[in-house]
Design an enzyme around this catalytic site. Structure first.
Site, PDB file in Angstrom:
ATOM      1  N   ASN A 140       1.204  -1.380   0.157  1.00  0.00           N
ATOM      2  CA  ASN A 140       0.097   0.461   0.199  1.00  0.00           C
ATOM      3  C   ASN A 140       0.727   1.515   0.322  1.00  0.00           C
ATOM      4  O   ASN A 140       1.883   1.138   0.814  1.00  0.00           O
ATOM      5  CB  ASN A 140      -0.935   0.258   1.032  1.00  0.00           C
ATOM      6  CG  ASN A 140      -2.184   0.941   1.693  1.00  0.00           C
ATOM      7  OD1 ASN A 140      -2.064   1.468   0.619  1.00  0.00           O
ATOM      8  ND2 ASN A 140      -1.551   1.546   2.310  1.00  0.00           N
TER       9      ASN A 140
ATOM     10  N   HIS B  92       0.861   5.383   1.446  1.00  0.00           N
ATOM     11  CA  HIS B  92      -0.115   6.726   2.252  1.00  0.00           C
ATOM     12  C   HIS B  92       0.577   7.254   2.266  1.00  0.00           C
ATOM     13  O   HIS B  92       2.110   7.658   2.508  1.00  0.00           O
ATOM     14  CB  HIS B  92       0.404   5.162   3.502  1.00  0.00           C
ATOM     15  CG  HIS B  92      -0.708   6.599   4.516  1.00  0.00           C
ATOM     16  ND1 HIS B  92      -1.778   5.674   4.655  1.00  0.00           N
ATOM     17  CD2 HIS B  92      -0.146   7.083   6.000  1.00  0.00           C
ATOM     18  CE1 HIS B  92      -1.776   7.100   5.787  1.00  0.00           C
ATOM     19  NE2 HIS B  92      -1.401   7.499   6.315  1.00  0.00           N
TER      20      HIS B  92
ATOM     21  N   SER C 217       5.353   6.517   1.848  1.00  0.00           N
ATOM     22  CA  SER C 217       5.325   5.673   2.417  1.00  0.00           C
ATOM     23  C   SER C 217       5.034   4.669   1.894  1.00  0.00           C
ATOM     24  O   SER C 217       3.549   4.557   1.309  1.00  0.00           O
ATOM     25  CB  SER C 217       4.961   5.305   3.839  1.00  0.00           C
ATOM     26  OG  SER C 217       6.171   6.647   4.855  1.00  0.00           O
TER      27      SER C 217
ATOM     28  N   ASP D 295      -2.911   1.046   7.614  1.00  0.00           N
ATOM     29  CA  ASP D 295      -2.257   2.165   7.312  1.00  0.00           C
ATOM     30  C   ASP D 295      -0.384   1.378   7.933  1.00  0.00           C
ATOM     31  O   ASP D 295       0.569   2.301   8.845  1.00  0.00           O
ATOM     32  CB  ASP D 295      -1.967   3.362   7.274  1.00  0.00           C
ATOM     33  CG  ASP D 295      -2.661   3.896   6.338  1.00  0.00           C
ATOM     34  OD1 ASP D 295      -3.386   3.431   5.269  1.00  0.00           O
ATOM     35  OD2 ASP D 295      -3.671   4.750   6.748  1.00  0.00           O
TER      36      ASP D 295
HETATM   37  C1  GAR Z   1      -2.691   8.741  -2.771  1.00  0.00           C
HETATM   38  O1  GAR Z   1      -1.744  10.238  -1.739  1.00  0.00           O
HETATM   39  C2  GAR Z   1      -1.777   7.450  -1.076  1.00  0.00           C
HETATM   40  O2  GAR Z   1      -1.134   7.909  -1.251  1.00  0.00           O
HETATM   41  C3  GAR Z   1      -3.500   8.169  -0.483  1.00  0.00           C
HETATM   42  O3  GAR Z   1      -4.774   7.863  -1.276  1.00  0.00           O
HETATM   43  C4  GAR Z   1      -4.123   8.733  -2.349  1.00  0.00           C
HETATM   44  C5  GAR Z   1      -4.667   8.222  -4.011  1.00  0.00           C
HETATM   45  O4  GAR Z   1      -4.253   9.089  -5.075  1.00  0.00           O
HETATM   46  N1  GAR Z   1      -3.772   6.785   0.280  1.00  0.00           N
HETATM   47  C6  GAR Z   1      -3.927   6.640   1.586  1.00  0.00           C
HETATM   48  O5  GAR Z   1      -4.133   7.825   1.981  1.00  0.00           O
HETATM   49  C7  GAR Z   1      -4.426   5.229   2.080  1.00  0.00           C
HETATM   50  N2  GAR Z   1      -4.435   4.909   3.634  1.00  0.00           N
HETATM   51  P1  GAR Z   1      -4.427   8.341  -6.082  1.00  0.00           P
HETATM   52  O6  GAR Z   1      -6.038   7.757  -6.395  1.00  0.00           O
HETATM   53  O7  GAR Z   1      -4.478   9.592  -7.033  1.00  0.00           O
HETATM   54  O8  GAR Z   1      -3.775   7.646  -6.185  1.00  0.00           O
END
Ligand code: GAR
Length: 316
Positions: A108, A110, A137, A146
């Site tokens: 994943n 984050h 990360s 997470d």
């Molecule tokens: C990203 O910033 C990712 O790190 C976060 O969601 C966003 C998705 O953007 N994920 C989390 O917060 C997981 N806990 P994207 O759809 O443009 O890739």
């Protein structure tokens, strides 16, 4: 070597999925994207994947029990032949069962420097705390949200006047660099002979009185002052395979195994009928089964005094 088959799960824009996808177009990328799934049929990232000819699947989780929805997703991942799962903005808490089924094969991304700021609003929380750096990360997924071992991180400097939105934008650039590189290293690790040998070693050396030596250039495991019960082979006589050789009952079992799965089992050159080769470089190694093969092989060569001990331990 065949590319590792990766499925990506998204809930939104899918920019990280897109970064993984475009990185996968490089000839030397060790993974390919074979599937993009979403719990939101309206997720914009699905369009990107479709346009690139990647199989997509979407189903709303609304009104479904968590476990039932995750089973649906799991079925899709298996049908697509996924070996690894990359979560990319997949905003669902996963059931423990699902996490267990993909243990060690799901990662994943984050948007924080874990273990700081799990959950939401990561950028605002970093700014409010007066941190000098935000960042992102990539971690292996374990049951906590997470949580799980961090594989790689990129710190992103927080500048005066930063808002959550301005910081998020720079962190996104960092994410798009970090995720493809980390995923590539992760799938390679799973296939690298050094990593595979380490796993075999851990299982073999846990058996009573086991020792490790080198024989004909191969790491091999035996009973101290006794017989060998396993060999780890890497490109043995130029065969291009990374494999484990263990003892079996004889020619019949050898033939039956090869007939059962000729991609996995093979007759090891120069070892005769009493051994079977089990490939470890196919990307879907069942390590519990490897542990069992090693135990049986150990039992086949262990002196009575020792094998009796193993039997006694199992009866407890
Ligand atoms: C990203 O910033 C990712 O790190 C976060 O969601 C966003 C998705 O953007 N994920 C989390 O917060 C997981 N806990 P994207 O759809 O443009 O890739």
């Amino acid at each position: 070597m065949a590319k590792a088959r990766v499925a990506v799960l998204i809930s939104g824009a899918g920019t990280n999925m897109a970064a993984l996808l475009y990185a996968a177009k490089a000839e030397n990328c060790p993974y390919e994207l074979i599937f993009v799934g979403s719990n939101d049929p309206g997720a914009a990232g699905l369009e990107i994947a479709r346009a690139e000819g990647i199989a997509t699947w979407a189903h709303s989780h609304k009104g479904m029990a968590r476990g039932a929805f995750d089973t649906l997703v799991d079925d899709q991942l298996h049908a697509a032949g996924a070996e690894f799962v990359a979560l990319a903005g997949y905003m669902r808490i996963l059931s423990d069962d699902f996490v267990e089924r993909w243990a060690g094969r799901m990662i994943n991304i984050h948007p924080s420097l874990l273990p700081r700021y799990k959950g939401l609003d990561t950028h605002q929380r970093a700014i409010d705390a007066g941190d000098s750096f935000g960042g992102c990360s990539v971690h292996i997924v374990t049951p906590g949200v997470d949580d799980g071992p961090v594989l790689a991180q990129t710190p992103v400097a927080i500048v005066p006047g930063d808002t959550a939105a301005t910081l998020a934008r720079r962190v996104q650039f960092a994410e798009h660099q970090l995720y493809p590189a980390t995923l590539a290293a992760f799938v390679m690790r799973d296939r690298s002979p050094a990593y595979l040998c380490g796993r075999v070693r851990e299982l073999a050396m846990a058996l009573p009185d086991a020792n490790e030596t080198i024989s004909h250039g191969m790491p091999c495991f035996g009973i101290a002052k006794g017989k060998k019960f396993a060999y780890f082979t890497e490109d043995h006589h130029g065969d291009g395979r990374t494999a484990l050789l263990v003892k079996i009952s004889g020619a019949d079992e050898q033939a039956a195994l090869i007939e059962l799965d000729e991609a996995r089992y093979f007759r090891p050159a120069y070892f005769g009928d009493g051994w079977i080769g089990i490939r470890l470089d196919l990307g879907d190694t069942d390590w519990d089964a490897i542990g069992e093969w090693l135990r049986k092989s150990w039992l086949a060569v262990a002196p009575k005094k020792l094998s009796g001990l193993m039997g006694a331990a199992e009866d407890l």
